[in-house]
Motif scaffolding. Structure first.
Motif, mmCIF file in Angstrom:
data_model
loop_
_atom_site.group_PDB
_atom_site.id
_atom_site.type_symbol
_atom_site.label_atom_id
_atom_site.label_comp_id
_atom_site.label_asym_id
_atom_site.label_seq_id
_atom_site.Cartn_x
_atom_site.Cartn_y
_atom_site.Cartn_z
ATOM 1 N N LEU A 22 35.640 -18.539 -39.713
ATOM 2 C CA LEU A 22 35.736 -17.538 -40.782
ATOM 3 C C LEU A 22 34.347 -17.138 -41.265
ATOM 4 O O LEU A 22 34.097 -15.950 -41.547
ATOM 5 C CB LEU A 22 36.554 -18.094 -41.943
ATOM 6 C CG LEU A 22 38.067 -18.217 -41.731
ATOM 7 C CD1 LEU A 22 38.719 -18.876 -42.928
ATOM 8 C CD2 LEU A 22 38.695 -16.845 -41.467
ATOM 9 N N GLY A 23 33.451 -18.112 -41.364
ATOM 10 C CA GLY A 23 32.090 -17.815 -41.800
ATOM 11 C C GLY A 23 31.393 -16.862 -40.843
ATOM 12 O O GLY A 23 30.743 -15.898 -41.274
ATOM 13 N N ILE A 24 31.536 -17.108 -39.554
ATOM 14 C CA ILE A 24 30.918 -16.228 -38.548
ATOM 15 C C ILE A 24 31.540 -14.838 -38.605
ATOM 16 O O ILE A 24 30.836 -13.821 -38.543
ATOM 17 C CB ILE A 24 31.072 -16.837 -37.142
ATOM 18 C CG1 ILE A 24 30.241 -18.122 -37.028
ATOM 19 C CG2 ILE A 24 30.644 -15.830 -36.066
ATOM 20 C CD1 ILE A 24 30.462 -18.877 -35.732
ATOM 21 N N LEU A 25 32.866 -14.781 -38.739
ATOM 22 C CA LEU A 25 33.564 -13.491 -38.773
ATOM 23 C C LEU A 25 33.119 -12.643 -39.960
ATOM 24 O O LEU A 25 32.721 -11.478 -39.798
ATOM 25 C CB LEU A 25 35.076 -13.729 -38.833
ATOM 26 C CG LEU A 25 35.942 -12.477 -39.011
ATOM 27 C CD1 LEU A 25 35.778 -11.541 -37.829
ATOM 28 C CD2 LEU A 25 37.413 -12.859 -39.198
ATOM 29 N N PHE A 26 33.165 -13.217 -41.169
ATOM 30 C CA PHE A 26 32.793 -12.460 -42.366
ATOM 31 C C PHE A 26 31.299 -12.132 -42.375
ATOM 32 O O PHE A 26 30.892 -11.056 -42.824
ATOM 33 C CB PHE A 26 33.182 -13.230 -43.622
ATOM 34 C CG PHE A 26 34.654 -13.184 -43.931
ATOM 35 C CD1 PHE A 26 35.276 -11.997 -44.258
ATOM 36 C CD2 PHE A 26 35.416 -14.342 -43.870
ATOM 37 C CE1 PHE A 26 36.629 -11.941 -44.536
ATOM 38 C CE2 PHE A 26 36.771 -14.304 -44.140
ATOM 39 C CZ PHE A 26 37.391 -13.113 -44.473
ATOM 40 N N ALA A 27 30.486 -13.055 -41.889
ATOM 41 C CA ALA A 27 29.046 -12.812 -41.827
ATOM 42 C C ALA A 27 28.746 -11.654 -40.874
ATOM 43 O O ALA A 27 27.894 -10.797 -41.170
ATOM 44 C CB ALA A 27 28.317 -14.071 -41.370
ATOM 45 N N TYR A 28 29.439 -11.619 -39.748
ATOM 46 C CA TYR A 28 29.214 -10.541 -38.775
ATOM 47 C C TYR A 28 29.677 -9.200 -39.331
ATOM 48 O O TYR A 28 28.992 -8.184 -39.172
ATOM 49 C CB TYR A 28 29.945 -10.848 -37.470
ATOM 50 C CG TYR A 28 29.739 -9.791 -36.412
ATOM 51 C CD1 TYR A 28 28.484 -9.588 -35.831
ATOM 52 C CD2 TYR A 28 30.791 -8.975 -35.997
ATOM 53 C CE1 TYR A 28 28.284 -8.613 -34.869
ATOM 54 C CE2 TYR A 28 30.600 -7.998 -35.027
ATOM 55 C CZ TYR A 28 29.346 -7.814 -34.475
ATOM 56 O OH TYR A 28 29.146 -6.840 -33.521
ATOM 57 N N ARG A 29 30.841 -9.192 -39.997
ATOM 58 C CA ARG A 29 31.330 -7.946 -40.573
ATOM 59 C C ARG A 29 30.353 -7.423 -41.628
ATOM 60 O O ARG A 29 30.109 -6.224 -41.730
ATOM 61 C CB ARG A 29 32.714 -8.165 -41.221
ATOM 62 C CG ARG A 29 33.822 -8.469 -40.240
ATOM 63 C CD ARG A 29 33.935 -7.414 -39.168
ATOM 64 N NE ARG A 29 34.084 -6.083 -39.740
ATOM 65 C CZ ARG A 29 33.887 -4.943 -39.089
ATOM 66 N NH1 ARG A 29 33.464 -4.983 -37.817
ATOM 67 N NH2 ARG A 29 34.065 -3.790 -39.666
ATOM 68 N N LEU A 30 29.772 -8.325 -42.410
ATOM 69 C CA LEU A 30 28.805 -7.916 -43.433
ATOM 70 C C LEU A 30 27.551 -7.330 -42.805
ATOM 71 O O LEU A 30 27.058 -6.271 -43.242
ATOM 72 C CB LEU A 30 28.433 -9.123 -44.307
ATOM 73 C CG LEU A 30 27.349 -8.882 -45.363
ATOM 74 C CD1 LEU A 30 27.795 -7.814 -46.368
ATOM 75 C CD2 LEU A 30 26.997 -10.185 -46.085
ATOM 76 N N VAL A 31 27.026 -7.967 -41.777
ATOM 77 C CA VAL A 31 25.788 -7.489 -41.173
ATOM 78 C C VAL A 31 26.021 -6.166 -40.441
ATOM 79 O O VAL A 31 25.156 -5.280 -40.447
ATOM 80 C CB VAL A 31 25.179 -8.556 -40.233
ATOM 81 C CG1 VAL A 31 25.920 -8.632 -38.906
ATOM 82 C CG2 VAL A 31 23.697 -8.286 -39.996
ATOM 83 N N VAL A 32 27.192 -5.993 -39.843
ATOM 84 C CA VAL A 32 27.505 -4.722 -39.172
ATOM 85 C C VAL A 32 27.612 -3.594 -40.197
ATOM 86 O O VAL A 32 27.088 -2.489 -39.981
ATOM 87 C CB VAL A 32 28.818 -4.843 -38.359
ATOM 88 C CG1 VAL A 32 29.327 -3.460 -37.945
ATOM 89 C CG2 VAL A 32 28.598 -5.708 -37.125
ATOM 90 N N TYR A 33 28.276 -3.866 -41.314
ATOM 91 C CA TYR A 33 28.417 -2.861 -42.374
ATOM 92 C C TYR A 33 27.054 -2.433 -42.897
ATOM 93 O O TYR A 33 26.775 -1.228 -43.057
ATOM 94 C CB TYR A 33 29.268 -3.439 -43.502
ATOM 95 C CG TYR A 33 29.323 -2.561 -44.745
ATOM 96 C CD1 TYR A 33 30.139 -1.434 -44.789
ATOM 97 C CD2 TYR A 33 28.551 -2.881 -45.868
ATOM 98 C CE1 TYR A 33 30.183 -0.635 -45.920
ATOM 99 C CE2 TYR A 33 28.592 -2.083 -47.000
ATOM 100 C CZ TYR A 33 29.407 -0.968 -47.022
ATOM 101 O OH TYR A 33 29.443 -0.176 -48.141
#
Length: 256
Positions: A22-33
């Motif tokens: 979950l940490g990797i998923l949310f972190a990736y979505r944040l950096v992409v945004y």
């Protein structure tokens, strides 16, 4: 806390692994945004994420092996256990080094991308420490205070003893640091400043929390834990970097 959350047929879902995912998923979505808002090339963001994850895994494992050198000498077979035994600082250093190498190979600005990634790193660390709480690792020392937590079914932490909730402390700290970094990123145009603030703040916070840790597996260098020693070097090195960046900016303004 229970690390084994539930089963899907023969597959067991563990709390630690789920929180990391979950940490990797949310972190990736944040950096992409945030990258899209800055019109940065998303292919580089994906590649940097993969490189940093691989570098972080290698770094976290290598530093763990270094801190556990004597145990590994007596039991070399433990080297084959790749699913357990990681040191966060090794992951941070390994991920940053891997990102630096990628940026150099692709001729893109390293500090600009590091500024972009560090809020996501803090976010992922917040989830990761929740995973530590579920697994029982990275536990605190014994306490008689009201805020102590007691494990009853942990295979790692001592059971039946009130412990300082260091996992919760670092998780809250990491989430708060993520918010601070996002706010700072909106207010500054100084390249490298967000990354430097992350490295200094995280290291200072980690240095303090380490005093309340009760797991001795982290390694010790004199009176300090391995992580505290690394934290000191990072604070000193990053502070020097901030000074050099300020000096460079001042010199540039004078010449202009």
């Amino acid at each position: 806390m229970h690390n084994e959350l539930f089963k899907l047929g023969p597959v067991t879902i563990y709390g630690y692994g789920l929180m990391i995912a979950l940490g990797i998923l949310f972190a990736y979505r944040l950096v992409v945004y945030r990258a899209a808002n800055r019109q940065l090339e998303l292919s580089h963001i994906f590649s940097l994420t993969v490189w940093s994850l691989v570098g972080g895994f290698i770094g976290a494992k290598l530093l763990y092996w270094i801190t556990q050198f004597h145990n590994i000498v007596s039991n070399p077979g433990s080297l084959l256990n790749l699913g357990e035994g990681f040191v966060v600082y090794g992951g941070i250093i390994g991920g940053i080094v891997a990102g630096f190498v990628y940026c150099k190979l692709k001729s893109i600005r390293f500090l600009q991308h590091l500024d972009l990634f560090v809020p996501s790193i803090a976010l992922a660390q917040g989830f990761g420490r929740i995973g530590c709480l579920l697994a029982g690792c990275c536990y605190g020392e014994e306490t008689h205070s009201w805020f102590g937590i007691t494990f009853h079914n942990s295979e790692i932490a001592p059971n039946g003893i009130a412990l300082v909730p260091t996992q919760i402390m670092e998780s809250v700290f990491s989430f708060g640091l993520c918010i601070i970094l996002l706010l700072l990123a909106k207010r500054t145009k100084k390249v490298g400043l967000v990354a430097c603030v992350y490295l200094i703040f995280y290291s200072l916070g980690r240095f303090i929390i380490e005093f309340y840790r009760g797991d001795i597996i982290r390694g010790q260098v004199g009176l300090l834990s391995t992580s505290q020693l690394i934290a000191l070097f990072i604070v000193l090195g990053t502070s020097l970097m901030v000074f050099l960046l300020q000096y460079q900016n001042r010199t540039t303004r004078i010449h202009n």
